[in-house]
Design an enzyme around this catalytic site. Structure first.
Site, PDB file in Angstrom:
ATOM      1  N   HIS A 309      -7.124   3.307  -1.216  1.00  0.00           N
ATOM      2  CA  HIS A 309      -5.951   3.303  -2.095  1.00  0.00           C
ATOM      3  C   HIS A 309      -4.760   3.863  -1.345  1.00  0.00           C
ATOM      4  CE1 HIS A 309      -3.331   3.956  -5.560  1.00  0.00           C
ATOM      5  NE2 HIS A 309      -4.094   3.063  -6.175  1.00  0.00           N
ATOM      6  N   ASP A 367     -10.526  -0.608  -9.282  1.00  0.00           N
ATOM      7  CA  ASP A 367     -10.775  -2.048  -9.389  1.00  0.00           C
ATOM      8  C   ASP A 367     -12.204  -2.412  -9.035  1.00  0.00           C
ATOM      9  OD1 ASP A 367      -8.322  -2.768 -10.308  1.00  0.00           O
ATOM     10  OD2 ASP A 367      -7.446  -2.843  -8.317  1.00  0.00           O
TER      11      ASP A 367
HETATM   12  N1  CMC Z   1     -12.138  -1.686   4.141  1.00  0.00           N
HETATM   13  C1  CMC Z   1     -12.176  -1.340   5.459  1.00  0.00           C
HETATM   14  N2  CMC Z   1     -11.237  -0.604   6.074  1.00  0.00           N
HETATM   15  C2  CMC Z   1     -10.197  -0.196   5.337  1.00  0.00           C
HETATM   16  C3  CMC Z   1     -10.081  -0.504   3.963  1.00  0.00           C
HETATM   17  C4  CMC Z   1     -11.108  -1.274   3.377  1.00  0.00           C
HETATM   18  N3  CMC Z   1     -11.055  -1.596   2.074  1.00  0.00           N
HETATM   19  N4  CMC Z   1      -8.945   0.026   3.463  1.00  0.00           N
HETATM   20  C5  CMC Z   1      -8.352   0.668   4.506  1.00  0.00           C
HETATM   21  N5  CMC Z   1      -9.113   0.527   5.630  1.00  0.00           N
HETATM   22  C6  CMC Z   1      -8.837   1.136   6.935  1.00  0.00           C
HETATM   23  C7  CMC Z   1      -7.721   0.405   7.679  1.00  0.00           C
HETATM   24  O1  CMC Z   1      -8.237  -0.585   8.544  1.00  0.00           O
HETATM   25  C8  CMC Z   1      -7.043   1.540   8.417  1.00  0.00           C
HETATM   26  O2  CMC Z   1      -7.797   1.824   9.578  1.00  0.00           O
HETATM   27  P1  CMC Z   1      -7.080   2.486  10.881  1.00  0.00           P
HETATM   28  O3  CMC Z   1      -6.659   3.861  10.467  1.00  0.00           O
HETATM   29  O4  CMC Z   1      -8.175   2.503  11.912  1.00  0.00           O
HETATM   30  O5  CMC Z   1      -5.933   1.608  11.234  1.00  0.00           O
HETATM   31  C9  CMC Z   1      -7.195   2.729   7.492  1.00  0.00           C
HETATM   32  O6  CMC Z   1      -8.350   2.449   6.673  1.00  0.00           O
HETATM   33  C10 CMC Z   1      -5.972   2.938   6.564  1.00  0.00           C
HETATM   34  O7  CMC Z   1      -5.646   1.690   5.988  1.00  0.00           O
HETATM   35  P2  CMC Z   1      -4.164   1.299   5.488  1.00  0.00           P
HETATM   36  O8  CMC Z   1      -4.095  -0.170   5.261  1.00  0.00           O
HETATM   37  O9  CMC Z   1      -3.174   1.908   6.423  1.00  0.00           O
HETATM   38  O10 CMC Z   1      -4.113   2.099   4.127  1.00  0.00           O
HETATM   39  P3  CMC Z   1      -3.098   1.833   2.948  1.00  0.00           P
HETATM   40  O11 CMC Z   1      -3.045   3.105   2.215  1.00  0.00           O
HETATM   41  O12 CMC Z   1      -1.840   1.223   3.421  1.00  0.00           O
HETATM   42  O13 CMC Z   1      -3.862   0.688   2.101  1.00  0.00           O
HETATM   43  C11 CMC Z   1      -5.089  -0.430   0.440  1.00  0.00           C
HETATM   44  C12 CMC Z   1      -4.420   0.873   0.874  1.00  0.00           C
HETATM   45  C13 CMC Z   1      -5.550  -0.300  -1.011  1.00  0.00           C
HETATM   46  C14 CMC Z   1      -4.086  -1.621   0.520  1.00  0.00           C
HETATM   47  C15 CMC Z   1      -6.306  -0.702   1.364  1.00  0.00           C
HETATM   48  O14 CMC Z   1      -7.207   0.381   1.293  1.00  0.00           O
HETATM   49  C16 CMC Z   1      -7.016  -2.004   1.038  1.00  0.00           C
HETATM   50  O15 CMC Z   1      -6.590  -3.073   1.542  1.00  0.00           O
HETATM   51  N6  CMC Z   1      -8.089  -1.973   0.167  1.00  0.00           N
HETATM   52  C17 CMC Z   1      -8.762  -3.168  -0.237  1.00  0.00           C
HETATM   53  C18 CMC Z   1      -7.979  -3.847  -1.377  1.00  0.00           C
HETATM   54  C19 CMC Z   1      -8.083  -3.081  -2.701  1.00  0.00           C
HETATM   55  O16 CMC Z   1      -9.156  -2.685  -3.127  1.00  0.00           O
HETATM   56  N7  CMC Z   1      -6.940  -2.918  -3.378  1.00  0.00           N
HETATM   57  C20 CMC Z   1      -6.897  -2.258  -4.670  1.00  0.00           C
HETATM   58  C21 CMC Z   1      -6.099  -0.987  -4.658  1.00  0.00           C
HETATM   59  S1  CMC Z   1      -6.230  -0.112  -6.212  1.00  0.00           S
HETATM   60  C22 CMC Z   1      -5.221  -1.023  -7.266  1.00  0.00           C
HETATM   61  C23 CMC Z   1      -3.961  -0.336  -7.729  1.00  0.00           C
HETATM   62  O17 CMC Z   1      -3.962   0.890  -8.008  1.00  0.00           O
HETATM   63  O18 CMC Z   1      -2.935  -1.066  -7.859  1.00  0.00           O
END
Ligand code: CMC
Length: 437
Positions: A309, A367
């Site tokens: 998240h 989710d």
């Molecule tokens: N599976 C594998 N690796 C992940 C995942 C995942 N679901 N999420 C983040 N990572 C890794 C990512 O590769 C990165 O690695 P590194 O530090 O080596 O570069 C690290 O964790 C941080 O990721 P980020 O993309 O910089 O984190 P963020 O805070 O920008 O992204 C997120 C948050 C929700 C977009 C992401 O975790 C994701 O894509 N999750 C899957 C989609 C999902 O479930 N979305 C629903 C969110 S809850 C709904 C809401 O409240 O609106």
């Protein structure tokens, strides 16, 4: 600055200009540097995606992602999910206080008695292709309400705002359910005002004219809880979209339609649908290891849907509640042996123990569990985002109302760093040279 309140300074390395900026404090949360005077001093700030920018004052929702806290009007989400129902929460978000008994029955009655949509809307639905995604239909149908309630254009009138918010909250379940019925090729089922908000939605979704339908109380309670958990979440993409659209005093139905459009994206409200599609793709418990490896491998471009998240770097408090509800529902409905649920539960177990996920603080999010619960309740995957939109209408309307009535209201108008061509003169067509090398 004349008084002793703390301030911040911007100093420049290439000149001796120094700008003093006030600090603002909310009742909770980090301090905020008030940069409003920067424009008049010849500068803009740059913050794509608003990662470090507060766009408004708001009394409605508070999140602390590090501590895993979510409050609606100061009440912890855990207490509301445990003890309140969705309409009480909608009232709280809008009015700032939990309703006393007479307010509660009055609000309940108003929302229950505005559930029908104009009969002309029947024809509107029928203009869509049958295979249209329910959200595509909802965006249009909610926007179309602006053509039916022209009095709602008076957004500076608090009474008209109240009526519009009631209409939106009352009619959105009917619109969501009819979007699905149309897609299925089944007749529209009219609302039953004797039923509770969640029960009525299940009735419009699952009943047919040939079969009586009695909503299961476990399903009703679980769905009501999903509505509560999704009712508001501070200034996320769709809420900011509703506020931005409404900042020009646009019609509220059109503003909420814009919010639904923003919510539809897989990075926002579309994730619960993506979770179920991923579980289907995994297909068997024996393949979980392979998917976990793919998620860890950056070059695969694959992420475990329903994990991680942007704000919660601790367990999302909504996920913890939904996890409990998920187990209750699976127990109650005897679904623990369903192959997809088995995959989900095993995936959760493995990811929670895996060092990659622990180190990166990638917990299952709301989710992940809401998708599983909705499936257990017999709700089709294509309706998951529609349910999110239905619930978030309570938050969107409360946030829109707060924005329109704010004393410091301003039309939203961000600036930019222009990276295009400098000034140049028009060249007549016959004198233009080919740009091809
Ligand atoms: N599976 C594998 N690796 C992940 C995942 C995942 N679901 N999420 C983040 N990572 C890794 C990512 O590769 C990165 O690695 P590194 O530090 O080596 O570069 C690290 O964790 C941080 O990721 P980020 O993309 O910089 O984190 P963020 O805070 O920008 O992204 C997120 C948050 C929700 C977009 C992401 O975790 C994701 O894509 N999750 C899957 C989609 C999902 O479930 N979305 C629903 C969110 S809850 C709904 C809401 O409240 O609106």
């Amino acid at each position: 600055m004349s008084d002793s309140k703390p301030t911040a300074f911007i100093t420049f390395s290439d000149c001796d200009q120094r700008i003093e900026l006030p600090l603002l404090e909310g009742s909770l949360g980090p301090r905020c540097i008030d940069i409003r005077q920067l424009g008049s001093q010849g500068y803009f700030s740059f913050d794509p995606g608003f990662l470090s920018t507060a766009s408004c004052h708001s009394d409605i929702t508070y999140i602390d992602g590090d501590l895993g806290l979510l409050y609606y009007r100061g009440y912890p989400i855990e207490q509301l999910a445990e003890s309140a129902d969705f309409l009480e929460v909608a009232y709280l978000l809008r009015h700032g206080e939990l309703p006393i008994e007479s307010e509660r029955t009055g609000f309940d009655s108003v929302i229950r008695h505005h559930t029908m949509i104009h009969d002309q809307m029947n024809y509107f639905f029928r203009a869509f292709r049958r295979d249209a995604h329910p959200i595509a239909v909802m965006v249009s149908a909610v926007g179309a309400l602006s053509a039916f309630y022209q009095d709602s254009a008076e957004v500076t009138d608090p009474l008209q705002r109240e009526i519009s918010m009631d209409r939106l909250l009352a009619k959105i379940p009917t619109i969501a359910a009819w979007s699905y019925k149309y897609n299925r090729g089944e007749p529209f089922i009219y609302p039953q005002n004797r039923l509770s908000y969640a029960a009525n939605f299940l009735h419009m979704l699952h009943a047919t004219p040939c079969e009586p339908y009695e909503p299961n109380p476990v399903a009703v309670r679980a769905l009501d809880r999903i509505f509560i958990l999704h009712a508001d979440h501070e200034q996320n993409a769709s809420t900011s979209t509703v506020r931005t659209a409404g900042s020009s005093y646009a019609n509220p139905f059109a503003c909420v339609a814009a919010g639904i459009a923003s919510l539809w994206g897989p990075l926002h409200g579309g994730a619960n649908e993506a979770v179920l599609r991923m579980l289907e793709e995994i297909g068997d418990v024996s393949r979980i290891g392979e998917f976990i490896q793919r998620a860890k491998d950056k070059s695969s471009g694959f992420r475990l849907m329903g994990f991680g998240h942007r704000i919660y770097k601790n367990m999302d408090p909504r996920a913890a509640i939904m996890r409990r509800t998920c187990h209750e529902v699976l127990d109650e409905l005897g679904l623990h042996d369903d192959p997809l649920f088995k995959i989900a539960l095993k995936l959760e177990e493995i990811a929670l123990e895996d060092e990659y996920f622990i180190k990166k603080k990638l917990y299952p999010n709301v989710d992940f569990y809401s998708g599983i619960v909705l499936r257990a309740l017999g709700i089709p995957t294509s309706m998951f985002t529609a349910i999110f939109a239905l619930a978030r209408t309570a938050g969107w309307t409360a946030q829109w109302n707060e924005m329109v009535s704010a004393k410091d209201h301003k039309i939203t108008r961000p600036r930019q760093i222009y990276t295009g061509s400098p000034r140049r003169d028009f060249v007549p067509g016959e004198q233009r040279r080919s740009r091809r090398k």
